[in-house]
Structures are given as structure tokens and as C-alpha cells.
Motif scaffolding. Structure first.
Motif, PDB file in Angstrom:
ATOM      1  N   LEU A  72       0.825  -1.216  -0.063  1.00  0.00           N
ATOM      2  CA  LEU A  72      -0.072   0.006   0.117  1.00  0.00           C
ATOM      3  C   LEU A  72       0.777   1.147   0.013  1.00  0.00           C
ATOM      4  O   LEU A  72       0.435   2.399  -0.281  1.00  0.00           O
ATOM      5  CB  LEU A  72      -1.056   0.206   1.182  1.00  0.00           C
ATOM      6  CG  LEU A  72      -2.094  -1.219   1.092  1.00  0.00           C
ATOM      7  CD1 LEU A  72      -2.858  -0.831   2.647  1.00  0.00           C
ATOM      8  CD2 LEU A  72      -2.793  -1.301  -0.039  1.00  0.00           C
ATOM      9  N   SER A 141      -0.426  -4.262   8.589  1.00  0.00           N
ATOM     10  CA  SER A 141      -0.302  -4.641   7.408  1.00  0.00           C
ATOM     11  C   SER A 141      -1.660  -5.808   7.146  1.00  0.00           C
ATOM     12  O   SER A 141      -1.818  -6.697   8.047  1.00  0.00           O
ATOM     13  CB  SER A 141       0.839  -5.430   6.977  1.00  0.00           C
ATOM     14  OG  SER A 141       0.591  -5.971   5.605  1.00  0.00           O
ATOM     15  N   ILE A 223      -9.474   3.287  -5.416  1.00  0.00           N
ATOM     16  CA  ILE A 223      -8.951   1.802  -5.417  1.00  0.00           C
ATOM     17  C   ILE A 223      -8.585   1.503  -6.731  1.00  0.00           C
ATOM     18  O   ILE A 223      -9.577   1.705  -7.673  1.00  0.00           O
ATOM     19  CB  ILE A 223      -9.492   0.751  -4.601  1.00  0.00           C
ATOM     20  CG1 ILE A 223      -9.492   1.173  -3.137  1.00  0.00           C
ATOM     21  CG2 ILE A 223      -8.860  -0.636  -4.684  1.00  0.00           C
ATOM     22  CD1 ILE A 223      -8.396   1.544  -2.504  1.00  0.00           C
ATOM     23  N   ASP A 228      -7.717  -3.663  -4.362  1.00  0.00           N
ATOM     24  CA  ASP A 228      -6.961  -3.739  -3.084  1.00  0.00           C
ATOM     25  C   ASP A 228      -6.078  -2.603  -3.226  1.00  0.00           C
ATOM     26  O   ASP A 228      -5.744  -2.087  -2.011  1.00  0.00           O
ATOM     27  CB  ASP A 228      -5.925  -4.824  -3.166  1.00  0.00           C
ATOM     28  CG  ASP A 228      -5.524  -5.415  -1.744  1.00  0.00           C
ATOM     29  OD1 ASP A 228      -5.960  -4.711  -0.556  1.00  0.00           O
ATOM     30  OD2 ASP A 228      -4.390  -6.161  -1.487  1.00  0.00           O
ATOM     31  N   HIS A 229      -5.286  -2.375  -4.090  1.00  0.00           N
ATOM     32  CA  HIS A 229      -4.298  -1.289  -3.917  1.00  0.00           C
ATOM     33  C   HIS A 229      -4.661  -0.106  -4.562  1.00  0.00           C
ATOM     34  O   HIS A 229      -5.546   0.175  -5.555  1.00  0.00           O
ATOM     35  CB  HIS A 229      -3.013  -1.783  -4.859  1.00  0.00           C
ATOM     36  CG  HIS A 229      -2.498  -2.926  -4.469  1.00  0.00           C
ATOM     37  ND1 HIS A 229      -2.636  -4.105  -4.734  1.00  0.00           N
ATOM     38  CD2 HIS A 229      -1.242  -2.980  -3.513  1.00  0.00           C
ATOM     39  CE1 HIS A 229      -1.913  -5.079  -3.985  1.00  0.00           C
ATOM     40  NE2 HIS A 229      -1.111  -4.476  -3.425  1.00  0.00           N
ATOM     41  N   GLN A 235      -3.563   7.205  -3.689  1.00  0.00           N
ATOM     42  CA  GLN A 235      -2.208   7.499  -3.283  1.00  0.00           C
ATOM     43  C   GLN A 235      -2.264   8.704  -2.746  1.00  0.00           C
ATOM     44  O   GLN A 235      -1.867   9.124  -1.587  1.00  0.00           O
ATOM     45  CB  GLN A 235      -1.011   7.077  -4.325  1.00  0.00           C
ATOM     46  CG  GLN A 235      -0.931   5.763  -4.481  1.00  0.00           C
ATOM     47  CD  GLN A 235      -0.195   5.103  -3.254  1.00  0.00           C
ATOM     48  OE1 GLN A 235       0.101   5.639  -2.299  1.00  0.00           O
ATOM     49  NE2 GLN A 235      -0.142   3.667  -3.604  1.00  0.00           N
TER      50      GLN A 235
END
Length: 274
Positions: A72, A141, A223, A228-229, A235
């Protein structure tokens, strides 16, 4: 006899006139000297009154921050340049904050989970934290989901202790794993709880993205396609959250008396960065 008296009178008159002329000349000379002296004094006073230019203020040394994390924080799914730690370095909200982030994060890692290059959060601390580190930021995490809760807690405690040993004056900011739904899995909550307990035990500042509602309700915008990322917009969202937390943490003493509880109100998503 009359001629002699007239000559004497004329001579006396001429002497008086000469004397007056000499007196006038002397007075004029004295006035000129006084004027010159005043001018000289005025010039000296002007030089003395001049002030030297103000010295430029030296820029403050940047705050050294080490980021311990997983994919992430690496920019996985986008690029390393788009990863939120790099965004804080290159485009801070407040340039006066003077932050310098070193991103030790690796894909797949966690407190227990072993990621790229056999990395764990503990090994990242050993490799990246130095004696002049001012803040250590742990994020995650979800990679530890499914691990034994006791093992997660023990690994988190060990990582925090290692960070303190390497930089005793450093503040520790511990951010738990996020969830993109308001009904997170029990394994995710177990990770959050173990990490929080370990953080409280060492006086770290703990923040719970689940309680804060990070990303919830904005998954489509924040996302990426893998579900997921974070996307580039995601960001930037995380960058905004982290930069505020870093600034708050740096204003705290190195050892805090208790955990900083996260608010329950969901965070508002910023404008999507195209």
C-alpha cells in the motif's frame, strides 16, 4: 599744519577701513570653516547610522521520517513515483513542514508476513532506522491476516522495541490496516487489535483507519482495478491523511503517555486526482 592734520585724518580713515575689511574676511573664513566642519560631521553621522543588511535565515533541517510498510506504500498498481511517501517528499501540502521520508516498504511484507527480499516490518526497521531518525511510521498490514494473533502481537512489539533501540528519541506513529468496507473481516480486526495493543504498550501514537473510515464509500475512485491497491487518486488520498498525522506526531514528545484514539466519523474523500 592744516595739511598735516588732513593727512593724519586720511591715514586714520584708511586704517579703519582696512581693519573692517580684515575683520570681515576673518569672519567669512570662520563661517566657511564652521560650515565645512558641520558638513563633515553630518557625513560621519550618516555613515554611522547606516545599518548592515539583515542576514538570511538558514533553512531548517528536514525532519527525517522512515516509513515501514507493505504494497500500500510502495506504489504497487501505479508507480513508485505515485506512492504516497514520495508524494509527500515531492509535493507536500505545507512546504514549511520540511519532511524527508525514506520509504523502506516492500511488497507482501507485514509484522509476521515475509515479503519481497525476505522483508518483514522488523527487518525494515533494522535496515532503515538510524540514530538520527526523528519519526518511524508503521502502516499495515493486511498481509498478516490469518497469522496467529499472538505471533502478530509479539512481532509488532519486537519491531517497535527495535525502532526505539536504534533511535531512542524518535516518535513512533503506528497506523493499522485499512478496510474498504464498514464490515471488515475478523482476521483484519485481529491484526488491528494486536498492533494497537503493542503500540499502546510502548507509548506510540496509534491511528485506526477502520474507525476513521478511510476510503470507505469511495472505493471506485480511490482503489485500482485489482480491488486492493490504491489508484493514483488513492495514493494522493493516503498522502493527505499521512501528512496530517506526521505533522501531529512530530509535535508530540518521543514517548506518549497513551494511545491517540481515532475519531469515529468517516474521513471525507478529497477531490479525485485525474
Amino acid at each position: 599744519m592744516a595739511d598735516n592734520r588732513q593727512g593724519q585724518l586720511g591715514s586714520t580713515t584708511r586704517d579703519r577701513r582696512g581693519s573692517r575689511r580684515r575683520t570681515a574676511a576673518l569672519a567669512a573664513g570662520l563661517l566657511a570653516m564652521a560650515a565645512a566642519l558641520l558638513l563633515a560631521l553630518s557625513g560621519c553621522q550618516g555613515v554611522a547610522a547606516a545599518q548592515p543588511p539583515a542576514l538570511a535565515k538558514a533553512p531548517a533541517a528536514p525532519h527525517k521520517v522512515v516509513v515501514i510498510g507493505d504494497s500500500l506504500s510502495t506504489g504497487f498498481g501505479t508507480t513508485a513515483q505515485d506512492a504516497w511517501p514520495n508524494l509527500i517528499n515531492t509535493d507536500p501540502v505545507d512546504i514549511d513542514d520540511q519532511l524527508q521520508l525514506f520509504n523502506a516498504s516492500t511488497n507482501g511484507s507485514g509484522y509476521v508476513s515475509i515479503g519481497t527480499g525476505n522483508s518483514t516490518f522488523g527487518s525494515q526497521v533494522k535496515d532503515a532506522v538510524t540514530s538520527d531518525t526523528q519519526l518511524v511510521l508503521f502502516f499495515g498490514s493486511e498481509n498478516d491476516m490469518g497469522q496467529a494473533p499472538a505471533a502478530i502481537g509479539a512481532a509488532a512489539s519486537a519491531a517497535f522495541a527495535e525502532a526505539k533501540a536504534k533511535s531512542p528519541q524518535a516518535v513512533m506513529l503506528v497506523v493499522g490496516p485499512p478496510s474498504y468496507t464498514d464490515q471488515p473481516e475478523s482476521d483484519r480486526l485481529a491484526v488491528r487489535d494486536e498492533v494497537q495493543d503493542a503500540a499502546v504498550a510502548v507509548g506510540a501514537m496509534f491511528v485506526d483507519p477502520i474507525a476513521q473510515g478511510w476510503i470507505m464509500g469511495h472505493v471506485d475512485d480511490l482503489i485500482g482495478p485489482d480491488g486492493d491497491h490504491p489508484s493514483v487518486a488513492g495514493q494522493h488520498y493516503i498522502k493527505a491523511q499521512m501528512e496530517k498525522l506526521i505533522k501531529e506526531a512530530l509535535s508530540q514528545p518521543a514517548v506518549l503517555p497513551a494511545v491517540t484514539k481515532a475519531p469515529t466519523a468517516p474521513a471525507t474523500a478529497p477531490a479525485v486526482v485525474k
